[in-house]
Structure formats: C-alpha cells, structure tokens
Design a protein around this motif. Sequence first.
Motif, PDB file in Angstrom:
ATOM      1  N   THR A 157      -1.578   4.381   5.819  1.00 53.17           N
ATOM      2  CA  THR A 157      -1.777   3.231   4.932  1.00 53.17           C
ATOM      3  C   THR A 157      -2.321   3.704   3.582  1.00 53.17           C
ATOM      4  O   THR A 157      -2.797   4.842   3.446  1.00 53.17           O
ATOM      5  CB  THR A 157      -2.813   2.271   5.542  1.00 53.17           C
ATOM      6  OG1 THR A 157      -4.055   3.007   5.649  1.00 53.17           O
ATOM      7  CG2 THR A 157      -2.364   1.770   6.904  1.00 53.17           C
ATOM      8  N   ALA A 158      -2.298   2.792   2.626  1.00 52.10           N
ATOM      9  CA  ALA A 158      -2.867   3.099   1.308  1.00 52.10           C
ATOM     10  C   ALA A 158      -4.351   3.406   1.446  1.00 52.10           C
ATOM     11  O   ALA A 158      -4.862   4.356   0.833  1.00 52.10           O
ATOM     12  CB  ALA A 158      -2.657   1.912   0.382  1.00 52.10           C
ATOM     13  N   ALA A 159      -5.020   2.660   2.294  1.00 48.06           N
ATOM     14  CA  ALA A 159      -6.474   2.881   2.472  1.00 48.06           C
ATOM     15  C   ALA A 159      -6.734   4.281   3.014  1.00 48.06           C
ATOM     16  O   ALA A 159      -7.611   5.002   2.524  1.00 48.06           O
ATOM     17  CB  ALA A 159      -7.022   1.824   3.425  1.00 48.06           C
ATOM     18  N   ARG A 160      -5.943   4.694   3.998  1.00 49.51           N
ATOM     19  CA  ARG A 160      -6.112   6.025   4.580  1.00 49.51           C
ATOM     20  C   ARG A 160      -5.756   7.093   3.534  1.00 49.51           C
ATOM     21  O   ARG A 160      -6.436   8.122   3.421  1.00 49.51           O
ATOM     22  CB  ARG A 160      -5.235   6.160   5.820  1.00 49.51           C
ATOM     23  CG  ARG A 160      -5.306   7.518   6.508  1.00 49.51           C
ATOM     24  CD  ARG A 160      -6.656   7.840   7.043  1.00 49.51           C
ATOM     25  NE  ARG A 160      -6.700   9.194   7.607  1.00 49.51           N
ATOM     26  CZ  ARG A 160      -7.758   9.965   7.583  1.00 49.51           C
ATOM     27  NH1 ARG A 160      -8.890   9.521   7.048  1.00 49.51           N
ATOM     28  NH2 ARG A 160      -7.735  11.202   8.081  1.00 49.51           N
ATOM     29  N   ALA A 161      -4.721   6.814   2.768  1.00 49.45           N
ATOM     30  CA  ALA A 161      -4.322   7.775   1.727  1.00 49.45           C
ATOM     31  C   ALA A 161      -5.457   7.948   0.722  1.00 49.45           C
ATOM     32  O   ALA A 161      -5.743   9.040   0.244  1.00 49.45           O
ATOM     33  CB  ALA A 161      -3.063   7.293   1.027  1.00 49.45           C
ATOM     34  N   ILE A 170      -5.774   2.223  -5.379  1.00 44.44           N
ATOM     35  CA  ILE A 170      -5.006   1.164  -4.697  1.00 44.44           C
ATOM     36  C   ILE A 170      -5.062  -0.052  -5.609  1.00 44.44           C
ATOM     37  O   ILE A 170      -6.136  -0.428  -6.094  1.00 44.44           O
ATOM     38  CB  ILE A 170      -5.644   0.808  -3.327  1.00 44.44           C
ATOM     39  CG1 ILE A 170      -5.608   2.016  -2.393  1.00 44.44           C
ATOM     40  CG2 ILE A 170      -4.895  -0.371  -2.688  1.00 44.44           C
ATOM     41  CD1 ILE A 170      -6.348   1.795  -1.079  1.00 44.44           C
ATOM     42  N   ASP A 171      -3.905  -0.649  -5.864  1.00 45.56           N
ATOM     43  CA  ASP A 171      -3.889  -1.789  -6.784  1.00 45.56           C
ATOM     44  C   ASP A 171      -2.720  -2.698  -6.423  1.00 45.56           C
ATOM     45  O   ASP A 171      -1.656  -2.209  -6.042  1.00 45.56           O
ATOM     46  CB  ASP A 171      -3.706  -1.276  -8.224  1.00 45.56           C
ATOM     47  CG  ASP A 171      -4.043  -2.347  -9.255  1.00 45.56           C
ATOM     48  OD1 ASP A 171      -5.046  -2.183  -9.968  1.00 45.56           O
ATOM     49  OD2 ASP A 171      -3.303  -3.358  -9.303  1.00 45.56           O
ATOM     50  N   ASP A 172      -2.963  -4.016  -6.558  1.00 43.40           N
ATOM     51  CA  ASP A 172      -1.869  -4.947  -6.262  1.00 43.40           C
ATOM     52  C   ASP A 172      -0.681  -4.678  -7.178  1.00 43.40           C
ATOM     53  O   ASP A 172       0.453  -4.985  -6.859  1.00 43.40           O
ATOM     54  CB  ASP A 172      -2.336  -6.403  -6.448  1.00 43.40           C
ATOM     55  CG  ASP A 172      -3.298  -6.825  -5.336  1.00 43.40           C
ATOM     56  OD1 ASP A 172      -4.146  -7.696  -5.558  1.00 43.40           O
ATOM     57  OD2 ASP A 172      -3.204  -6.213  -4.240  1.00 43.40           O
TER      58      ASP A 172
END
Length: 689
Positions: A157-161, A170-172
């Motif tokens: 996931t982006a969070a894990r990355a 991380i950005d919308d």
Amino acid sequence: MTVNMRREDNVGYVEIDNAPVNAIGLSVRAGLLDAVRWAEEQNLERVIVSGKGAMFAAGADAREFDADPVEPHLPDALNAIEDSFVPWIAAIEGFALGGGAEIALACTMRFMAPSARIGFPEVNLGVIPGAGGTQRLPHMVGLANALDMITSGKPITAARAMETGLIHGIDDDPMDAAFMVNGEALGSVVSAKELPAPPLDESIVQAARDQVHSKAANQKAPLRAIDVIESGLGKALIDGLAIEREAFLELRNGEQAKALRHIFFAERGAKAPLSLVAQAVIPEHVAVVGGGTMGSAIAYALLNCGFKVTLLENDTAGVDRAKQNVENIIAASLKRAFINEQSAGEKRARFTATTDYGEIANATLAIEAAFENMEVKRFVFHALESALPAHAIIASNTSYLDINQLALAVKDPTRVVGLHFFAPAHIMKLLEIVRGEHTSATAIASAYALAKKLRKIPVVVGVCDGFVGNRILARYREAADTLLIDGSTPWEIDEAMVEFGYAMGPYTAQDLSGLDIAHANRRRQDATRDPARRYIPIADRMVELGKLGRKSGAGWYRYPDGVSRVDDPIVADIGIEEAHLAGISRVDYSASEIRERLLLAMINEAANILHEGIAQSASDIDLVTVFGYGFPRWRGGLMHYADTIGALNIVDKLSKLAEEDAVAWKISPLLQECVEVNKTLASALNDAG
Ligand code: T1G
C-alpha cells in the motif's frame, strides 16, 4: 501516441497512455526515451510522470516476452530518466507494478495516492524485475524489505511504501504534490544509485531463501531474484543491472515463465464470447436451494458480490443450520479482516433463509445445491419451476450428475444449466458452467456474467460423468489406487506428487474431502462400469472399515491428535492383502514411475475429454486443473505440461503401459492424431465443434 508530453510553464507532464493497463510495450519504452530528450531540450525544471486512466502502469507488456527483446530496452529508458539533469517525479494512482514500479524507482521522487499500490509481481510470471528493480529497490527500502517485495510478488500500500522509505509522500492528488515540491528539496534528493547499498546481512538473505523454499518450492524466479539482489550489493549500478538483465532474459525464455504466462493469459481469456455478452441476464435476487456446506458458501459468495439471496431449506432445522453456516463464514471473514462490521451488516440485510418458496417469486436465478441425488434434485427443480418467473434460469451445483437428465424435470429445458462451484465455494476461483444439450445461449451468457461478478474463472464444459475436473480426478485416483494394489503405499504416492509440485497428493486430499464421496460415486457407477476394466477394491475396504478420512479420525492416514497425519501400517497391509487375494505380485515403483503413471493417466483422460468436445480447448483444461485441482500453476496446467513432453513421447509411454492393461491405458484418438499431424494439444480443437 502511447506517451503524451506537454509542458505548463517549465514543468513537463509525461503521461503513459496505453489502455487498458498502460502495459509498457515497445512504443512506451521509445516514448519514455523521447520524453527524456524532449525535457532536456526544453530545459524544463522538472517532469511529472503519470499513467492515463486508473493505473500508473501494469508493467512490461508480457505479450512481448515470447519474442526477442526489441530496443530500446526498458533499462535503457530508465537509466536515461535517472541520469537526466531534469529531475523526474512519479505521480502514482492505481497500480505501479513491475516495470511500472521500476519507472518510479528511476525517478528522483515518488508520490502515491492513498489507495494506490506499488509492487514487483514478476515472479508470478516466472521472471524477476528486469529493469533495475533488484538493484535500486534495496538502496531505497533496505535488504529485507526489498527481498520480501520481490520474492513474494505482492504489491504494498501507499502507507507501507511511505513506511519503508520507498516514496516521498501520499496525496489525494499525487500530481499536485509533485508540482508543489520546492525546487531546492527536489535538487537535494539523491538517486538510488547514489544512496548507500544496504549491508549484506547473510541471515536476512538466508531467511528469504527459507521463506521461498516453504512458500514457492520448485519455482526458479524467487530464488534467482535473491541471488541477483545479493550479488548486486556493493557493485556499481551498471554492473548490477547487467547481472539482473542476464538473469531476467534467461528466466523469461524458460519453461516456468512460459507456463506462468500461459496461465496468466488463459485466465484472462476465460470470458464470454462477444457474441454472447448481450444475451446475459444479470440477476439481482438469487435463490439458493440447500444450506449445507456448498449451499451456504455459494450463498456467501453471492452476498459478497452484492446479490440479494434467499436460501431455501426443507424445514426450520435446515433453515437454522443454513443461517448458522452463513453466519460462520461471515464471522471467519470478519476475523480475517476480509470484511468489516458494516459490510457484514449489509450482507446479513440481503440474506434470507426460509422454507417458503413463495419468497423467490422475483428471483431470476436459482442455484440448486441439494443432496447429490438425481431424484432429490429433480424434485427441487420441479418446485423451483413452479415458484420462479418463467424466464428465470435454473442451475444445479451438481458435481457429477447428468444435467440433461435433470432438465427433464422442467417443461423448458433451455433454462437449465450447471454451475459447478468448488469447495470452498466462496474462495475457489474455478466455476464449471455445464452446458446441457438444450441449455440456451441466454443461460450460458448469464452464467458467464455471474462468474464475472463473482470474480470466478468460468469454463464451459459438456455433460459427462464428472464433466472435466472430476472426470480427470476420477482417472487420477483410479491410477493411484491401481499403484496401491500393484505395489505402492498412499504416502509414497503422495510424496511423489508433492515433488511434482502439488501442495498435497491424492490420498492426503481425499482424507480432507472424505472417502465416502468417491465411494458413493463408485456405487452409482456400478451398473454401467465396463466389466473388462480392472476394479480396485481397496478404497471400498477403507470405507467398510469406517476409515472415511480426517473427519473420522482415520482414512488413508491416521490423525492421532486430529491434526497431524501419520502413515497407517493397516492401510499398507490392506494393499498387500488385496494384492494377494487378486494374485498380484507387487512391484516397488519409484517416485518417477508413480508420477509418470498418474500424469499420463490424467493427460490421456483429458485428451479424450477434448476429443469428445466436453472441453472447448486445452487451455480450458489447464484452467480447470490449476484453479480447481491444485495442478502446479508454474507448470501451466495439465495440457500445457503435456505439450512440454510432446504427443509422440506420451503415445510411446502409453503404448508400453497398454501392454500391461489395454483397457485402462487405451490411447486417446486425439493423442494419436497429434502424433500423425505433428500438432500440440494446445492447437487441438475438439472434433465435436
Ligand atoms: N502485459 C500484457 N497485458 C496485460 C498485462 C501485462 N503486464 N497486465 C494486464 N494485461 C492485460 C490483460 O491480459 C487483460 O487483457 C487486460 O490487460 C486487463 O487485465 C520489466 C519484466 C494490472 C492488476 O505481472 O496484475 O514488468 O483480456 O483483466 O483485473 O521488470 O492485469 O482485456 O485482452 O488483469 O484490472 C509485471 C500483471 C510484468 C502485472 C489489472 N506486471 N497484470 O487487473 O485487469 S513483467 C504484472 C495484473 C515486468 C519488468 C518486468 C493485472 C492488473 P484483455 P486484467 P484487472
């Protein structure tokens, strides 16, 4: 164009535009190289690279892997990006996989949308990252994380990355985030090759090897990835890239990669022919008859994909049992965090269990999952016909029984189709769509559409005992039981097949499903069995002794604590005793002889299935054997594997076996035909048309 370039002020925007998944084919690679030169000629301050549509990039175009690589190669384009004086920033939405992730690694910075995923699934195609992934990733996320991402093939996931240091934010709106990065910060970020290599920690490398040996035994790519990552550490990037490229190309041309590519594309080819799509009737309300193991799991699979489900049972006890069975699956899914409480509540709100057939008056599909008995099923079909709208489709989940016989229970047989789910029905991806002689195109089209909504792999099969999968399974077990009486033990046979790549052998598997199912089928076939065909009575003896498998505490193996499996000398003695009674001199078969006999038995049966038109293609049989019966995916399925042996060799080996038993080893006409016209099974279309 597959790579669009535009500038706004001194920012360049490079967009990968290659529907449907932005696969990185030749034109994309060339486009990326052009974009590097364009950005430098324009003397831009930065380039923001993104993917058009829902995805950043799905990776290299795997359809190009059967041909020789064509320049420019992806590593060339990525080295140009990394070395350019114009910094590139990756703005990732959706998936950045394989070569897509490697494009991002070559960029100076990376931003992801919260729901985006990034990963290196190359091992699932039998290869390793071939454009810098094995060399750049360890510098960014450390050795352990790099080994885990690349050998598992699982995206993160982006969070894990963000946690691992793989991305910078991380950005919308990742493109906006890339635009807002201030120039100084951008200029201070060092590229992967300037980052220090992580220290070579042998314990981490060994742990990765152990993990691969336990999770992906026999598969070459994950182990090779570890070798390449390890050997690249401490080397200049250019040297590491050369090691990587050599390994990638070698694997890409290997048997395992060809097999995995075959299954990858076969799985995606398993969909309704275009001519049928428009005829599909997609139900909203589905009736399921029978709330046992299969019926409740089918009901859950439907609930999980948004359907309204009414489950019918004979009495209140059955209704209560069905409700409990479905609730148990919901609880298990909650426990494993596959769903949350809100989703569980939504499923419960769409589920009813009842004895009242009046509640399915507006259902447009019914799936019968009652007891595996023709009379019971015909009775249910008759009741469904009275309760359902006239255009509703009536399906049976039967594993073996004749759909044509079942269809006689209703006035309009065109509405009858088989939907053979595999246990556990809410998990197994395979769905055999059984086409009866009167089944309408609408029913087939609707079955395909249902499979798509259920995220299942549909395979249309014809009517015969066991259709495709269970017919091959029956031959597999018959050949195994023959070895049992002729000289082997269940554990020798199981070990031989595990060495081939099965997760478990036929006897371990049957202990899980129960010996009584096959026993009931043998009794059902007593009246029509060929008297000239050898009949092996060992499995009957087991059932007579109450050895039904794990559920009875003992089957082909003993389960002293209900879990661990131990060889049972009593079973070995039964084989010896039955051989004695039959006047058989037992032979000590080697593991390779066991494998050869069991695989040839299945190949020959599958060739007959193809020849009789019960399966529509060899590729469909590959899908059935891989996704329904545990055939090793990295061998490409039973027919793909057969083609690696070749029809000539197969017929030669079968001829020798036919000298032992001309009935059991009667060579399929299709195999003979493949030899005569020198064709593969993959190219053999069924004669029935
Ligand atoms: N190459 C060619 N075609 C592909 C493709 C690929 N990599 N991925 C998907 N397709 C086709 C697929 O056949 C189907 O075609 C359509 O796209 C939609 O796919 C250099 C060497 C991205 C998660 O392994 O995991 O990069 O049937 O139904 O469900 O180091 O596709 O429409 O004609 O699967 O939305 C590594 C494989 C390659 C990713 C999207 N990448 N793809 O799932 O769509 S090797 C992968 C997927 C590599 C580098 C190395 C999924 C998806 P059609 P779909 P989806």
